[in-house]
Scaffold this motif. Structure first.
Motif, PDB file in Angstrom:
ATOM      1  N   PRO A   1     -20.907  16.524   3.970  1.00  0.00           N
ATOM      2  CA  PRO A   1     -21.869  16.708   5.054  1.00  0.00           C
ATOM      3  C   PRO A   1     -21.545  15.744   6.206  1.00  0.00           C
ATOM      4  N   VAL A   2     -20.941  16.273   7.265  1.00  0.00           N
ATOM      5  CA  VAL A   2     -20.532  15.445   8.399  1.00  0.00           C
ATOM      6  C   VAL A   2     -21.612  15.370   9.481  1.00  0.00           C
ATOM      7  N   ARG A   3     -22.557  16.303   9.454  1.00  0.00           N
ATOM      8  CA  ARG A   3     -23.674  16.301  10.399  1.00  0.00           C
ATOM      9  C   ARG A   3     -24.988  16.540   9.642  1.00  0.00           C
ATOM     10  N   PRO A   4     -25.348  15.632   8.708  1.00  0.00           N
ATOM     11  CA  PRO A   4     -26.539  15.851   7.885  1.00  0.00           C
ATOM     12  C   PRO A   4     -27.833  15.911   8.694  1.00  0.00           C
ATOM     13  N   ASN A   5     -27.886  15.252   9.826  1.00  0.00           N
ATOM     14  CA  ASN A   5     -29.098  15.277  10.646  1.00  0.00           C
ATOM     15  C   ASN A   5     -29.352  16.649  11.263  1.00  0.00           C
ATOM     16  N   ASP A   6     -28.332  17.501  11.285  1.00  0.00           N
ATOM     17  CA  ASP A   6     -28.482  18.859  11.829  1.00  0.00           C
ATOM     18  C   ASP A   6     -29.009  19.852  10.792  1.00  0.00           C
ATOM     19  N   CYS A   7     -29.095  19.426   9.525  1.00  0.00           N
ATOM     20  CA  CYS A   7     -29.547  20.327   8.460  1.00  0.00           C
ATOM     21  C   CYS A   7     -30.986  20.755   8.714  1.00  0.00           C
ATOM     22  N   MET A   8     -31.217  22.082   8.683  1.00  0.00           N
ATOM     23  CA  MET A   8     -32.570  22.605   8.902  1.00  0.00           C
ATOM     24  C   MET A   8     -33.254  22.974   7.585  1.00  0.00           C
ATOM     25  N   GLY A   9     -32.587  22.724   6.472  1.00  0.00           N
ATOM     26  CA  GLY A   9     -33.205  22.925   5.165  1.00  0.00           C
ATOM     27  C   GLY A   9     -33.300  24.357   4.697  1.00  0.00           C
ATOM     28  N   CYS A  10     -32.443  25.227   5.183  1.00  0.00           N
ATOM     29  CA  CYS A  10     -32.511  26.635   4.760  1.00  0.00           C
ATOM     30  C   CYS A  10     -31.959  26.837   3.350  1.00  0.00           C
ATOM     31  N   LEU A  11     -31.167  25.906   2.880  1.00  0.00           N
ATOM     32  CA  LEU A  11     -30.565  25.917   1.545  1.00  0.00           C
ATOM     33  C   LEU A  11     -29.598  27.080   1.303  1.00  0.00           C
ATOM     34  N   SER A  12     -29.087  27.676   2.364  1.00  0.00           N
ATOM     35  CA  SER A  12     -28.101  28.745   2.179  1.00  0.00           C
ATOM     36  C   SER A  12     -26.847  28.200   1.500  1.00  0.00           C
ATOM     37  N   CYS A  13     -26.482  26.974   1.814  1.00  0.00           N
ATOM     38  CA  CYS A  13     -25.314  26.352   1.182  1.00  0.00           C
ATOM     39  C   CYS A  13     -25.549  26.159  -0.319  1.00  0.00           C
ATOM     40  N   HIS A  14     -26.738  25.737  -0.657  1.00  0.00           N
ATOM     41  CA  HIS A  14     -27.096  25.519  -2.067  1.00  0.00           C
ATOM     42  C   HIS A  14     -27.045  26.836  -2.844  1.00  0.00           C
ATOM     43  N   GLU A  15     -27.535  27.883  -2.229  1.00  0.00           N
ATOM     44  CA  GLU A  15     -27.570  29.195  -2.880  1.00  0.00           C
ATOM     45  C   GLU A  15     -26.177  29.783  -3.080  1.00  0.00           C
ATOM     46  N   ILE A  16     -25.271  29.528  -2.142  1.00  0.00           N
ATOM     47  CA  ILE A  16     -23.943  30.152  -2.204  1.00  0.00           C
ATOM     48  C   ILE A  16     -22.941  29.332  -3.023  1.00  0.00           C
ATOM     49  N   CYS A  17     -23.243  28.073  -3.299  1.00  0.00           N
ATOM     50  CA  CYS A  17     -22.297  27.192  -3.997  1.00  0.00           C
ATOM     51  C   CYS A  17     -22.105  27.644  -5.447  1.00  0.00           C
ATOM     52  N   PRO A  18     -20.887  28.074  -5.820  1.00  0.00           N
ATOM     53  CA  PRO A  18     -20.653  28.543  -7.188  1.00  0.00           C
ATOM     54  C   PRO A  18     -20.711  27.418  -8.221  1.00  0.00           C
ATOM     55  N   ALA A  19     -20.491  26.185  -7.779  1.00  0.00           N
ATOM     56  CA  ALA A  19     -20.491  25.050  -8.702  1.00  0.00           C
ATOM     57  C   ALA A  19     -21.841  24.332  -8.735  1.00  0.00           C
ATOM     58  N   GLN A  20     -22.781  24.777  -7.886  1.00  0.00           N
ATOM     59  CA  GLN A  20     -24.086  24.112  -7.766  1.00  0.00           C
ATOM     60  C   GLN A  20     -23.900  22.608  -7.568  1.00  0.00           C
TER      61      GLN A  20
END
Length: 81
Positions: free
Chosen positions: A35-54
Motif C-alpha cells: 500500500p503506497v497510498r494508504p491515505n487514499d483508501c476509501m474502504g470499499c474492500l474490493s482488493c480484499h474481496e479479489i485477493c486469492p490469498a486473502q
C-alpha cells in the motif's frame, strides 16, 4: 483512518489488488503488494474481496450487508440508536 496490512508470507504477487483498486492504493514491489497510498483508501474492500490469498487486512472499517462503513460512523450510530 484505515490501516492496511499485507501478509507478505501469503501474498503471491498476482497484482489483482493493484489492478482492482479504484484509488490506486497498491503497487507491486519486489513481487509483493504494497500500500503506497494508504491515505487514499476509501474502504470499499474490493482488493480484499479479489485477493486469492486473502493476504490483505483492513483495520478501522466494518462490513455490513455488502456496504462498508467507517468505524466512527458505527460508533456514532450506536449512540443515536
Amino acid at each position: 483512518m484505515i490501516e492496511i496490512k499485507v501478509d507478505t508470507e501469503s501474498c503471491v504477487g498476482c497484482g489483482l489488488c493493484v489492478k482492482d483498486c479504484p484509488m490506486k492504493v497498491y503497487e507491486l514491489k519486489d513481487g509483493i503488494s504494497t500500500p503506497v497510498r494508504p491515505n487514499d483508501c476509501m474502504g470499499c474492500l474490493s482488493c480484499h474481496e479479489i485477493c486469492p490469498a486473502q493476504a490483505l487486512e483492513h483495520k478501522g472499517i466494518y462490513a455490513a450487508k455488502r456496504h462498508y462503513i467507517d468505524i466512527r460512523v458505527c460508533e456514532m450510530l450506536k449512540k443515536v440508536i
